[in-house]
Design a protein around this motif. Structure first.
Motif, PDB file in Angstrom:
ATOM      1  N   ALA A   1       0.815  -1.207   0.000  1.00  0.00           N
ATOM      2  CA  ALA A   1       0.000   0.000   0.000  1.00  0.00           C
ATOM      3  C   ALA A   1       0.855   1.267   0.000  1.00  0.00           C
ATOM      4  O   ALA A   1       1.991   1.270   0.455  1.00  0.00           O
ATOM      5  CB  ALA A   1      -0.903   0.004   1.227  1.00  0.00           C
ATOM      6  N   VAL A   2       0.254   2.319  -0.513  1.00  0.00           N
ATOM      7  CA  VAL A   2       0.831   3.657  -0.443  1.00  0.00           C
ATOM      8  C   VAL A   2       0.021   4.406   0.616  1.00  0.00           C
ATOM      9  O   VAL A   2      -1.186   4.567   0.478  1.00  0.00           O
ATOM     10  CB  VAL A   2       0.756   4.389  -1.795  1.00  0.00           C
ATOM     11  N   ILE A   3       0.707   4.830   1.683  1.00  0.00           N
ATOM     12  CA  ILE A   3       0.060   5.562   2.760  1.00  0.00           C
ATOM     13  C   ILE A   3       0.509   7.020   2.653  1.00  0.00           C
ATOM     14  O   ILE A   3       1.700   7.306   2.679  1.00  0.00           O
ATOM     15  CB  ILE A   3       0.435   4.979   4.134  1.00  0.00           C
ATOM     16  N   VAL A   4      -0.454   7.919   2.526  1.00  0.00           N
ATOM     17  CA  VAL A   4      -0.154   9.341   2.389  1.00  0.00           C
ATOM     18  C   VAL A   4      -0.542  10.020   3.698  1.00  0.00           C
ATOM     19  O   VAL A   4      -1.728  10.136   4.019  1.00  0.00           O
ATOM     20  CB  VAL A   4      -0.909   9.971   1.201  1.00  0.00           C
ATOM     21  N   ASP A   5       0.462  10.419   4.467  1.00  0.00           N
ATOM     22  CA  ASP A   5       0.247  11.046   5.770  1.00  0.00           C
ATOM     23  C   ASP A   5       0.109  12.552   5.594  1.00  0.00           C
ATOM     24  O   ASP A   5       1.088  13.270   5.400  1.00  0.00           O
ATOM     25  CB  ASP A   5       1.418  10.708   6.698  1.00  0.00           C
ATOM     26  N   LEU A   6      -1.119  13.016   5.660  1.00  0.00           N
ATOM     27  CA  LEU A   6      -1.441  14.432   5.460  1.00  0.00           C
ATOM     28  C   LEU A   6      -1.816  15.118   6.768  1.00  0.00           C
ATOM     29  O   LEU A   6      -2.365  16.217   6.762  1.00  0.00           O
ATOM     30  CB  LEU A   6      -2.603  14.550   4.465  1.00  0.00           C
ATOM     31  N   ALA A   7      -1.535  14.467   7.884  1.00  0.00           N
ATOM     32  CA  ALA A   7      -1.972  14.977   9.184  1.00  0.00           C
ATOM     33  C   ALA A   7      -1.370  16.337   9.527  1.00  0.00           C
ATOM     34  O   ALA A   7      -1.964  17.109  10.288  1.00  0.00           O
ATOM     35  CB  ALA A   7      -1.645  13.968  10.284  1.00  0.00           C
ATOM     36  N   ARG A   8      -0.203  16.647   8.973  1.00  0.00           N
ATOM     37  CA  ARG A   8       0.447  17.920   9.290  1.00  0.00           C
ATOM     38  C   ARG A   8       0.291  18.963   8.172  1.00  0.00           C
ATOM     39  O   ARG A   8       1.051  19.933   8.105  1.00  0.00           O
ATOM     40  CB  ARG A   8       1.916  17.678   9.619  1.00  0.00           C
ATOM     41  N   VAL A   9      -0.697  18.780   7.318  1.00  0.00           N
ATOM     42  CA  VAL A   9      -0.971  19.771   6.268  1.00  0.00           C
ATOM     43  C   VAL A   9      -1.880  20.852   6.848  1.00  0.00           C
ATOM     44  O   VAL A   9      -2.948  20.553   7.379  1.00  0.00           O
ATOM     45  CB  VAL A   9      -1.617  19.099   5.035  1.00  0.00           C
ATOM     46  N   ASP A  10      -1.435  22.112   6.760  1.00  0.00           N
ATOM     47  CA  ASP A  10      -2.180  23.244   7.314  1.00  0.00           C
ATOM     48  C   ASP A  10      -3.173  23.843   6.319  1.00  0.00           C
ATOM     49  O   ASP A  10      -4.185  24.405   6.713  1.00  0.00           O
ATOM     50  CB  ASP A  10      -1.209  24.365   7.731  1.00  0.00           C
ATOM     51  N   TYR A  11      -2.821  23.764   5.055  1.00  0.00           N
ATOM     52  CA  TYR A  11      -3.661  24.335   3.992  1.00  0.00           C
ATOM     53  C   TYR A  11      -3.689  23.339   2.845  1.00  0.00           C
ATOM     54  O   TYR A  11      -2.648  22.828   2.439  1.00  0.00           O
ATOM     55  CB  TYR A  11      -3.093  25.682   3.507  1.00  0.00           C
ATOM     56  N   PHE A  12      -4.892  23.063   2.342  1.00  0.00           N
ATOM     57  CA  PHE A  12      -5.054  22.049   1.308  1.00  0.00           C
ATOM     58  C   PHE A  12      -6.014  22.598   0.259  1.00  0.00           C
ATOM     59  O   PHE A  12      -7.202  22.793   0.518  1.00  0.00           O
ATOM     60  CB  PHE A  12      -5.624  20.775   1.941  1.00  0.00           C
ATOM     61  N   SER A  13      -5.499  22.849  -0.936  1.00  0.00           N
ATOM     62  CA  SER A  13      -6.323  23.441  -1.999  1.00  0.00           C
ATOM     63  C   SER A  13      -6.870  22.360  -2.932  1.00  0.00           C
ATOM     64  O   SER A  13      -6.534  21.184  -2.818  1.00  0.00           O
ATOM     65  CB  SER A  13      -5.492  24.434  -2.806  1.00  0.00           C
ATOM     66  N   ALA A  14      -7.650  22.791  -3.886  1.00  0.00           N
ATOM     67  CA  ALA A  14      -8.187  21.880  -4.892  1.00  0.00           C
ATOM     68  C   ALA A  14      -7.064  21.226  -5.699  1.00  0.00           C
ATOM     69  O   ALA A  14      -7.206  20.098  -6.167  1.00  0.00           O
ATOM     70  CB  ALA A  14      -9.142  22.624  -5.816  1.00  0.00           C
ATOM     71  N   ALA A  15      -5.944  21.908  -5.841  1.00  0.00           N
ATOM     72  CA  ALA A  15      -4.798  21.321  -6.544  1.00  0.00           C
ATOM     73  C   ALA A  15      -4.300  20.086  -5.802  1.00  0.00           C
ATOM     74  O   ALA A  15      -3.916  19.091  -6.421  1.00  0.00           O
ATOM     75  CB  ALA A  15      -3.676  22.346  -6.680  1.00  0.00           C
ATOM     76  N   GLY A  16      -4.306  20.126  -4.495  1.00  0.00           N
ATOM     77  CA  GLY A  16      -3.919  18.961  -3.698  1.00  0.00           C
ATOM     78  C   GLY A  16      -4.886  17.818  -3.893  1.00  0.00           C
ATOM     79  O   GLY A  16      -4.485  16.652  -3.994  1.00  0.00           O
ATOM     80  N   LEU A  17      -6.150  18.137  -3.978  1.00  0.00           N
ATOM     81  CA  LEU A  17      -7.171  17.124  -4.225  1.00  0.00           C
ATOM     82  C   LEU A  17      -6.958  16.463  -5.585  1.00  0.00           C
ATOM     83  O   LEU A  17      -7.006  15.234  -5.711  1.00  0.00           O
ATOM     84  CB  LEU A  17      -8.554  17.783  -4.159  1.00  0.00           C
ATOM     85  N   HIS A  18      -6.660  17.270  -6.581  1.00  0.00           N
ATOM     86  CA  HIS A  18      -6.386  16.760  -7.930  1.00  0.00           C
ATOM     87  C   HIS A  18      -5.142  15.862  -7.918  1.00  0.00           C
ATOM     88  O   HIS A  18      -5.113  14.808  -8.563  1.00  0.00           O
ATOM     89  CB  HIS A  18      -6.210  17.924  -8.901  1.00  0.00           C
TER      90      HIS A  18
END
Length: 119
Positions: free
Chosen positions: A44-61
């Motif tokens: 599996a690929v685990i993406v740890d985003l717990a320390r992301v302060d700002y997340f835009s639509a570009a991140g979603l894409h």
């Protein structure tokens, strides 16, 4: 400022740790690192985003594209998101929180991956 690190724990999963602000100006770094993560190993690929302060639509894409790459490689992708964090708020607002397995921490994600592999 975006910080991205690719880690390989003891098992065959790959963890991508992300911190800071993720927007259109820096999502290329995350996309490149997620591509490397998908190319490594078989788990599996685990993406740890717990320390992301700002997340835009570009991140979603970016996550969406990585999920397609992971699926093509037959590798599950799991997300780690803070319960009250920016990433989970955006995922919910976009109606995409059910698209991936979302966990509160890396250990829970690793346990879920192990259970799925043996289940």
């Amino acid at each position: 400022m975006l910080i991205v690190a690719l880690c390989r724990p003891a098992d065959d999963s790959v963890v991508v740790e992300v911190g800071g602000e993720l927007d259109a100006f820096n999502c290329g770094l995350l996309a490149e690192t997620l591509g490397q993560a998908v190319a490594r190993g078989t788990g599996a690929v685990i993406v740890d985003l717990a320390r992301v302060d700002y997340f835009s639509a570009a991140g979603l894409h970016c996550l969406d594209q990585a999920a397609e790459q992971a699926a093509a490689a037959a590798r599950p992708m799991h997300l780690v998101c803070a319960a009250d964090g920016a990433v989970l708020r955006v995922l919910r607002a976009a109606g995409m929180s059910a698209r991936w397995s979302v966990h509160p921490d890396v250990e829970q994600a690793r346990l879920a991956c192990a259970a799925a592999a043996f289940g």
